[in-house]
Design an enzyme around this catalytic site. Structure first.
Site, PDB file in Angstrom:
ATOM      1  N   SER A 108       6.769  17.006  21.577  1.00 56.81           N
ATOM      2  CA  SER A 108       5.871  16.012  22.369  1.00 56.81           C
ATOM      3  C   SER A 108       4.633  16.912  22.680  1.00 56.81           C
ATOM      4  O   SER A 108       4.633  18.167  22.897  1.00 56.81           O
ATOM      5  CB  SER A 108       6.497  15.567  23.295  1.00 56.81           C
ATOM      6  OG  SER A 108       6.533  15.948  24.704  1.00 56.81           O
ATOM      7  N   SER A 109       3.422  16.224  22.962  1.00 56.27           N
ATOM      8  CA  SER A 109       2.308  16.919  23.509  1.00 56.27           C
ATOM      9  C   SER A 109       2.494  17.541  24.901  1.00 56.27           C
ATOM     10  O   SER A 109       1.515  18.355  25.139  1.00 56.27           O
ATOM     11  CB  SER A 109       1.049  15.587  23.470  1.00 56.27           C
ATOM     12  OG  SER A 109       1.841  14.670  24.540  1.00 56.27           O
ATOM     13  N   CYS A 110       3.551  17.519  25.320  1.00 54.95           N
ATOM     14  CA  CYS A 110       3.588  18.120  26.772  1.00 54.95           C
ATOM     15  C   CYS A 110       3.871  19.778  26.663  1.00 54.95           C
ATOM     16  O   CYS A 110       3.872  20.268  27.346  1.00 54.95           O
ATOM     17  CB  CYS A 110       4.924  17.610  27.668  1.00 54.95           C
ATOM     18  SG  CYS A 110       6.304  17.727  26.865  1.00 54.95           S
ATOM     19  N   TYR A 137      11.434  20.772  30.035  1.00 49.34           N
ATOM     20  CA  TYR A 137      11.501  20.160  28.752  1.00 49.34           C
ATOM     21  C   TYR A 137      10.488  20.625  27.718  1.00 49.34           C
ATOM     22  O   TYR A 137      10.717  20.844  26.488  1.00 49.34           O
ATOM     23  CB  TYR A 137      11.361  18.651  28.751  1.00 49.34           C
ATOM     24  CG  TYR A 137      11.118  17.698  27.734  1.00 49.34           C
ATOM     25  CD1 TYR A 137      12.372  17.274  27.160  1.00 49.34           C
ATOM     26  CD2 TYR A 137      10.110  17.399  26.962  1.00 49.34           C
ATOM     27  CE1 TYR A 137      12.306  16.502  25.974  1.00 49.34           C
ATOM     28  CE2 TYR A 137       9.975  16.502  25.911  1.00 49.34           C
ATOM     29  CZ  TYR A 137      11.310  16.117  25.260  1.00 49.34           C
ATOM     30  OH  TYR A 137      11.443  15.245  24.293  1.00 49.34           O
ATOM     31  N   LYS A 141      10.992  22.243  24.060  1.00 48.43           N
ATOM     32  CA  LYS A 141      10.325  22.100  22.673  1.00 48.43           C
ATOM     33  C   LYS A 141       9.598  23.276  22.178  1.00 48.43           C
ATOM     34  O   LYS A 141       9.418  23.423  20.817  1.00 48.43           O
ATOM     35  CB  LYS A 141       9.455  20.773  23.128  1.00 48.43           C
ATOM     36  CG  LYS A 141      10.393  19.633  23.357  1.00 48.43           C
ATOM     37  CD  LYS A 141      10.800  19.103  21.938  1.00 48.43           C
ATOM     38  CE  LYS A 141      12.155  18.065  22.170  1.00 48.43           C
ATOM     39  NZ  LYS A 141      12.601  17.619  20.957  1.00 48.43           N
ATOM     40  N   HIS A 180       9.224   5.719  29.812  1.00 45.19           N
ATOM     41  CA  HIS A 180       7.755   6.540  29.763  1.00 45.19           C
ATOM     42  C   HIS A 180       6.904   4.989  30.390  1.00 45.19           C
ATOM     43  O   HIS A 180       7.258   3.969  30.811  1.00 45.19           O
ATOM     44  CB  HIS A 180       7.535   6.595  28.405  1.00 45.19           C
ATOM     45  CG  HIS A 180       8.020   7.798  28.038  1.00 45.19           C
ATOM     46  ND1 HIS A 180       9.189   7.896  27.088  1.00 45.19           N
ATOM     47  CD2 HIS A 180       7.933   9.185  28.205  1.00 45.19           C
ATOM     48  CE1 HIS A 180       9.578   9.348  26.811  1.00 45.19           C
ATOM     49  NE2 HIS A 180       8.915   9.861  27.396  1.00 45.19           N
TER      50      HIS A 180
HETATM   51  N1  LIG Z   1       9.153   8.531  23.186  1.00 47.40           N
HETATM   52  C1  LIG Z   1       7.811   9.177  23.040  1.00 47.40           C
HETATM   53  O1  LIG Z   1       6.844   8.603  23.756  1.00 47.40           O
HETATM   54  C2  LIG Z   1       7.747  10.373  22.410  1.00 47.40           C
HETATM   55  C3  LIG Z   1       6.558  11.095  22.414  1.00 47.40           C
HETATM   56  C4  LIG Z   1       6.369  12.291  21.501  1.00 47.40           C
HETATM   57  C5  LIG Z   1       7.455  12.772  21.205  1.00 47.40           C
HETATM   58  N2  LIG Z   1       8.709  11.868  21.358  1.00 47.40           N
HETATM   59  C6  LIG Z   1       9.729  12.889  20.770  1.00 47.40           C
HETATM   60  O2  LIG Z   1      10.511  12.284  19.824  1.00 47.40           O
HETATM   61  C7  LIG Z   1      11.825  12.701  20.023  1.00 47.40           C
HETATM   62  C8  LIG Z   1      12.775  11.402  20.218  1.00 47.40           C
HETATM   63  O3  LIG Z   1      12.367  10.780  21.319  1.00 47.40           O
HETATM   64  P1  LIG Z   1      12.535   9.526  21.605  1.00 47.40           P
HETATM   65  O4  LIG Z   1      11.567   8.768  22.525  1.00 47.40           O
HETATM   66  O5  LIG Z   1      12.955   8.591  20.381  1.00 47.40           O
HETATM   67  O6  LIG Z   1      13.891   9.405  22.283  1.00 47.40           O
HETATM   68  P2  LIG Z   1      15.204   8.369  22.758  1.00 47.40           P
HETATM   69  O7  LIG Z   1      14.738   7.247  22.373  1.00 47.40           O
HETATM   70  O8  LIG Z   1      15.847   8.848  23.973  1.00 47.40           O
HETATM   71  O9  LIG Z   1      16.153   8.836  21.428  1.00 47.40           O
HETATM   72  C9  LIG Z   1      16.839   9.827  21.532  1.00 47.40           C
HETATM   73  C10 LIG Z   1      18.271  10.036  20.510  1.00 47.40           C
HETATM   74  O10 LIG Z   1      18.729  11.149  20.689  1.00 47.40           O
HETATM   75  C11 LIG Z   1      20.239  10.986  20.852  1.00 47.40           C
HETATM   76  N3  LIG Z   1      20.845  11.924  21.340  1.00 47.40           N
HETATM   77  C12 LIG Z   1      20.458  12.383  22.719  1.00 47.40           C
HETATM   78  N4  LIG Z   1      21.223  13.434  23.336  1.00 47.40           N
HETATM   79  C13 LIG Z   1      22.045  13.637  22.153  1.00 47.40           C
HETATM   80  C14 LIG Z   1      23.186  14.370  22.101  1.00 47.40           C
HETATM   81  N5  LIG Z   1      23.472  15.435  22.914  1.00 47.40           N
HETATM   82  N6  LIG Z   1      23.945  14.324  20.890  1.00 47.40           N
HETATM   83  C15 LIG Z   1      23.741  13.357  19.971  1.00 47.40           C
HETATM   84  N7  LIG Z   1      22.743  12.414  19.983  1.00 47.40           N
HETATM   85  C16 LIG Z   1      21.912  12.699  21.108  1.00 47.40           C
HETATM   86  C17 LIG Z   1      20.059   9.766  21.676  1.00 47.40           C
HETATM   87  O11 LIG Z   1      21.439   8.875  21.612  1.00 47.40           O
HETATM   88  P3  LIG Z   1      21.788   8.224  23.018  1.00 47.40           P
HETATM   89  O12 LIG Z   1      20.738   7.491  23.520  1.00 47.40           O
HETATM   90  O13 LIG Z   1      23.246   7.607  22.495  1.00 47.40           O
HETATM   91  O14 LIG Z   1      22.134   9.539  23.777  1.00 47.40           O
HETATM   92  C18 LIG Z   1      19.075   8.741  21.204  1.00 47.40           C
HETATM   93  O15 LIG Z   1      19.603   8.018  19.826  1.00 47.40           O
HETATM   94  C19 LIG Z   1      11.767  13.778  20.980  1.00 47.40           C
HETATM   95  O16 LIG Z   1      11.986  14.986  20.462  1.00 47.40           O
HETATM   96  C20 LIG Z   1      10.698  13.474  21.727  1.00 47.40           C
HETATM   97  O17 LIG Z   1      10.240  14.728  22.292  1.00 47.40           O
HETATM   98  C21 LIG Z   1       8.787  11.059  21.739  1.00 47.40           C
END
Ligand SMILES: NC(=O)c1ccc[n+]([C@@H]2O[C@H](COP(=O)([O-])OP(=O)(O)OC[C@H]3O[C@@H](n4cnc5c(N)ncnc54)[C@H](OP(=O)(O)O)[C@@H]3O)[C@@H](O)[C@H]2O)c1
Length: 336
Positions: A108-110, A137, A141, A180
């Site tokens: 992510s951008s952080c 975090y 990353k 968020h």
């Molecule tokens: N959301 C944003 O605004 C954003 C922005 C930029 C980048 N990103 C990046 O995109 C990626 C995903 O983010 P997201 O927002 O989609 O997150 P999310 O909605 O919380 O989804 C994360 C997924 O990973 C699974 N997970 C977490 N810990 C785990 C573990 N120990 N073993 C197996 N599965 C696990 C979670 O399952 P459970 O829920 O069942 O734990 C969930 O399905 C991250 O790297 C994040 O940095 C997100």
């Protein structure tokens, strides 16, 4: 990424992962492998090793991570650094051991310095101090980006680190303790409207500027890159300062106060917006430079207001329990 390729989406029930699943299904990919957190604990090295040896995916999207907003990050830094280092280390290492053709690691951008020039170019990585509230975090990353770079250099792998801006979309996390800013605003405004409250309190001054991208646009960009011919993909891997790094965003930002006004108008909340200046603001501005992605001919399709209208519908469905069932059907569809 051939149409019959076996593709593993780690974190397929999350915001980013579910968008990747929807997009892969729409593009006709049928051999998509996925495991819930309950089925495969990604911090467990032995379990991840066994999974890769059994399933042998050819392409991997790393969308699994322990993710949270400013509150969760500042209260649980140890969990954020430990879980994320473990998840990505297990996935990247097993991808290499099992000959995965391409891997896309989402960060992510952080990861960029708190006070770097705007818009943020990929080359600003590791040029200054990070924002304190989510440093644990961010460092995890950054380690993931460095792992992609190191495996590419030493083993000749093709691992790309993609850094999306703030995402929102179907399946977002609306739990106020972990959400968020955009989903948190949707929930707060909705609840205030339903309860007939005349004011909503928003963390911070409202002055920080943020960029938002719909998760479907993020998935579109990621899959477009994974499908690039080798020669072009290899050019993307040769990012600034030798980092296989690319930003994903829309190139536009607005203040949190403006965002809150848009959310209020979409939700139909007509009360006052109050800013609690005793709460932290986080980084003053985070606008990604998306020139590298733009040069590949990509641009986003979902406008912010239309995206928030759709996100509010998803929130309402989530409230009634429809959303999750819908997502599970899409995943079953993609796995067929
Ligand atoms: N959301 C944003 O605004 C954003 C922005 C930029 C980048 N990103 C990046 O995109 C990626 C995903 O983010 P997201 O927002 O989609 O997150 P999310 O909605 O919380 O989804 C994360 C997924 O990973 C699974 N997970 C977490 N810990 C785990 C573990 N120990 N073993 C197996 N599965 C696990 C979670 O399952 P459970 O829920 O069942 O734990 C969930 O399905 C991250 O790297 C994040 O940095 C997100």
């Amino acid at each position: 990424m051939e149409s019959n390729a076996r593709i593993y989406v780690a974190g397929h029930r999350g915001l980013a992962g579910s968008a990747l699943i929807r997009r892969l299904a729409r593009e006709g990919y049928r051999d998509v492998v996925a495991r819930t957190h309950a089925e495969l604990e990604l911090t467990d090295q032995t379990a991840v090793k066994k999974f890769f040896e059994q399933e042998k995916p050819a392409y991997v999207f790393v969308a699994a991570a322990k993710v949270g907003g400013i509150l969760a990050n500042s209260e649980h830094p140890a969990e954020f650094i430990q879980a994320n280092l473990a998840i990505q280390t297990n996935l990247i290492h097993e991808a290499w051991r099992n000959g995965v053709k391409r891997l896309l690691f989402l960060g992510s951008s952080c990861i960029y310095p708190r006070d770097c020039p705007q818009p943020i170019k990929e080359e600003y990585l590791l040029t200054g101090p990070l924002e304190l509230t989510n440093r644990a975090y961010a460092i995890a990353k950054i380690a993931g980006v460095e792992m992609c770079r190191s495996y590419n250099r030493q083993y000749g792998t093709r691992y790309l680190a993609a850094m999306p801006t703030n995402l929102y979309g179907p399946g977002d996390n609306y739990d106020l303790a972990a959400a968020h800013v955009l989903p948190a605003l949707l929930r707060k405004m909705h609840e205030a409207k339903v309860r007939g409250l005349d004011r909503v309190t928003i963390w911070g001054t409202g002055s920080p500027k943020r960029e938002f991208l719909h998760s479907d646009d993020m998935a579109d960009a990621c899959i477009m890159m994974m499908k690039l011919p080798d020669e072009t993909f290899d050019q993307v891997l040769r990012g600034p300062n030798d980092f296989p790094l690319i930003n994903i965003g829309c190139g536009k930002d607005q203040t949190i106060a403006d965002l809150a006004r848009t959310v209020a108008s979409v939700v139909g909340f007509r009360g006052t917006l109050e800013f609690d200046t005793s709460k932290p603001d986080g980084t003053p501005r985070k606008l990604l430079d998306v020139g590298r992605l733009g040069r590949l001919g990509w641009s986003p399709r979902v406008g912010l207001e239309a995206g928030i209208v759709a996100a509010y519908k998803d929130f309402l469905a989530h409230e009634t329990g429809i959303s999750k069932a819908g997502r599970d059907n899409e995943i079953t569809e993609a796995k067929r």
